[in-house]
Design a protein around this motif. Structure first.
Motif, PDB file in Angstrom:
ATOM      1  N   PHE A 162    -105.145  41.301 -51.115  1.00  0.00           N
ATOM      2  CA  PHE A 162    -106.348  42.061 -51.475  1.00  0.00           C
ATOM      3  C   PHE A 162    -107.586  41.179 -51.342  1.00  0.00           C
ATOM      4  O   PHE A 162    -108.577  41.557 -50.718  1.00  0.00           O
ATOM      5  N   ALA A 163    -107.531  39.975 -51.934  1.00  0.00           N
ATOM      6  CA  ALA A 163    -108.660  39.049 -51.845  1.00  0.00           C
ATOM      7  C   ALA A 163    -108.873  38.577 -50.411  1.00  0.00           C
ATOM      8  O   ALA A 163    -110.015  38.388 -49.966  1.00  0.00           O
ATOM      9  N   ARG A 169    -110.636  41.242 -48.392  1.00  0.00           N
ATOM     10  CA  ARG A 169    -112.038  41.275 -48.832  1.00  0.00           C
ATOM     11  C   ARG A 169    -112.840  40.194 -48.120  1.00  0.00           C
ATOM     12  O   ARG A 169    -113.947  40.437 -47.630  1.00  0.00           O
ATOM     13  N   GLY A 227    -108.459  46.204 -50.097  1.00  0.00           N
ATOM     14  CA  GLY A 227    -109.429  45.107 -50.082  1.00  0.00           C
ATOM     15  C   GLY A 227    -110.591  45.388 -49.146  1.00  0.00           C
ATOM     16  O   GLY A 227    -111.737  45.002 -49.429  1.00  0.00           O
ATOM     17  N   SER A 229    -112.796  47.723 -50.985  1.00  0.00           N
ATOM     18  CA  SER A 229    -113.410  47.024 -52.113  1.00  0.00           C
ATOM     19  C   SER A 229    -114.651  46.247 -51.695  1.00  0.00           C
ATOM     20  O   SER A 229    -115.690  46.296 -52.363  1.00  0.00           O
ATOM     21  N   ASP A 287    -115.160  34.999 -53.028  1.00  0.00           N
ATOM     22  CA  ASP A 287    -113.805  35.325 -52.597  1.00  0.00           C
ATOM     23  C   ASP A 287    -113.079  34.083 -52.081  1.00  0.00           C
ATOM     24  O   ASP A 287    -111.887  33.889 -52.342  1.00  0.00           O
TER      25      ASP A 287
END
Length: 409
Positions: A46-47, A50, A101, A104, A339
């Protein structure tokens, strides 16, 4: 201010939903018969997405405007979260979570851009602290509810989060003004604030360093290393780790609004520098603590320091970009530093803790926060730009309708 409150309410729902799935996500991944490392990768992807997609999100904001990208990002996260609930194997879950992500970073960057455009220049600190508080409160409440929902089935929190995002989309679609950049032709008329121009600004560079340290310490080391330290050094269990994370959040919540007010009244630098020094000192001291109550108190102090510097640094970036310029790419770069810190911080800090000591890992993290504070001391104060912008907006407003009373603006 009504549109700002719409964004604040949406931020609370988003953070609450994210917190819903956080307690069950690793366990859900392991239900597909994978190991701990593979389950942890579901969190990291997810990170990672991003970080990778942030430049493209900034470009989308430049071309399409804030509101369409914000709504598009929410829609992607809603669909991907619902897809996670329906995942039939580990790799499907990995792909769907990675797509989340992407969405997001779209709504995060566009939300920052919207706040810059909508918040009055002399209230940027308070608006940013209000927005951050909504995220924080949602992040605190979400895991508590998510843990209860997980008892009904590991897929249930994902379904509830997807439904909550649909509600947020409807609220934003109906309540956030359509007359924004990119929807009325204004987007093409706004000057683009290039990243190369932003990098030349020492205050922007200071904000980047601060956000890197913030991502490293708050989103990385705090979540990954503090629980391990509680178990290994304090011979305590997960309960103390949970108390430590809650104490940090509580300390941050106590001073976020105050930090925003201080940055609007005295300038961005004083609360930012003070907060970084407090957070850095508390982080270094954490590695030296061997008494449980001291450990918890230091977590509260570290959270308070973070609550002081977050609104100031965000308001400083808003001052640098200004409400009359399109700074999507500069905002994307700003987000990417956090991030990057959140991805790299836990790995390096964990390696140092394993090879050297926990004290060394905390000392490095605290030193990064203190280094950011020192850099800020030599950066120009940005609130003077906000004051000039406010005067310009006021004079333009008077020229448009000089008969209108100030309290009608």
């Amino acid at each position: 201010m009504r549109q700002i409150w719409v964004l604040v309410a949406a931020a609370f729902v988003i953070a609450l939903g994210f917190g819903l799935i956080a307690p069950v996500l690793p366990e859900f991944a392991r239900s597909f018969n994978v190991g701990i490392t593979a389950a942890s990768a579901i969190v990291s992807v997810f990170a990672l997405t991003r970080l990778i997609f942030a430049p493209a999100s900034g470009q989308l904001v430049q071309k399409l405007g804030e509101r369409p990208v914000y709504l598009g990002g929410l829609a992607i996260v809603a669909v991907s979260t619902a897809a996670c609930a329906a995942a039939q194997n580990y790799w499907q879950l990995m792909i769907f979570r990675g797509l989340g992500g992407v969405g997001s970073t779209m709504f995060t960057i566009s939300a920052m851009a919207l706040l810059i455009r909508l918040a009055p220049p002399d209230m940027r600190g308070r608006v940013n602290s209000l927005y951050s508080s909504a995220f924080l409160l949602g992040s605190i409440g979400g895991p508590l509810i998510g843990g209860l929902l997980g008892g009904l089935g590991l897929r249930v929190p994902f379904i509830v989060y997807a439904a909550a995002l649909v509600v947020a989309i409807i609220v934003v679609q109906t309540q956030l003004s359509h007359t924004g950049p990119g929807e009325s032709g204004a987007q093409s008329r706004r000057e683009e604030f290039l990243v190369r121009d932003a990098i030349r600004d020492p205050s922007y560079r200071a904000a980047l360093l601060t956000n890197l340290a913030h991502g490293w310490a708050t989103f990385g080391v705090r979540v990954a290393v503090i629980p391990l330290f509680a178990v290994a050094a304090l011979t305590a269990g997960p309960r103390l780790a949970g108390m430590a994370l809650a104490a940090f959040s509580a300390g941050m919540a106590l001073v976020l609004i105050t930090g925003g007010r201080l940055s609007d009244r005295y300038g961005r630098k004083p609360p930012t520098v003070l907060g970084l020094l407090v957070a850095g000192g508390a982080t270094i001291a954490l590695g030296l603590s061997d008494v449980t109550w001291v450990f918890i108190v230091l977590c509260v102090i570290g959270g308070m320091g973070t609550g002081l510097f977050v609104p100031g640094q965000q308001a400083a970036v808003a001052d640098i970009i200004g409400s009359d310029r399109n700074g999507g790419r500069a905002l994307a770069t700003f987000q990417m530093t956090s991030d990057f810190g959140a991805i790299v911080g836990p790995i390096l800090a964990g390696l140092i803790a394993e090879q050297v000591s926990f004290g060394a890992a905390f000392a490095l993290t605290g030193a990064m926060l203190i280094a950011a504070a020192i850099y800020w001391l030599f950066a120009p104060e940005t609130i003077v730009r906000a004051a000039r912008e406010a005067r310009t907006e006021s004079s333009d407003h008077d020229r448009v309708d000089p008969r209108k009373r100030p309290d009608e603006g």
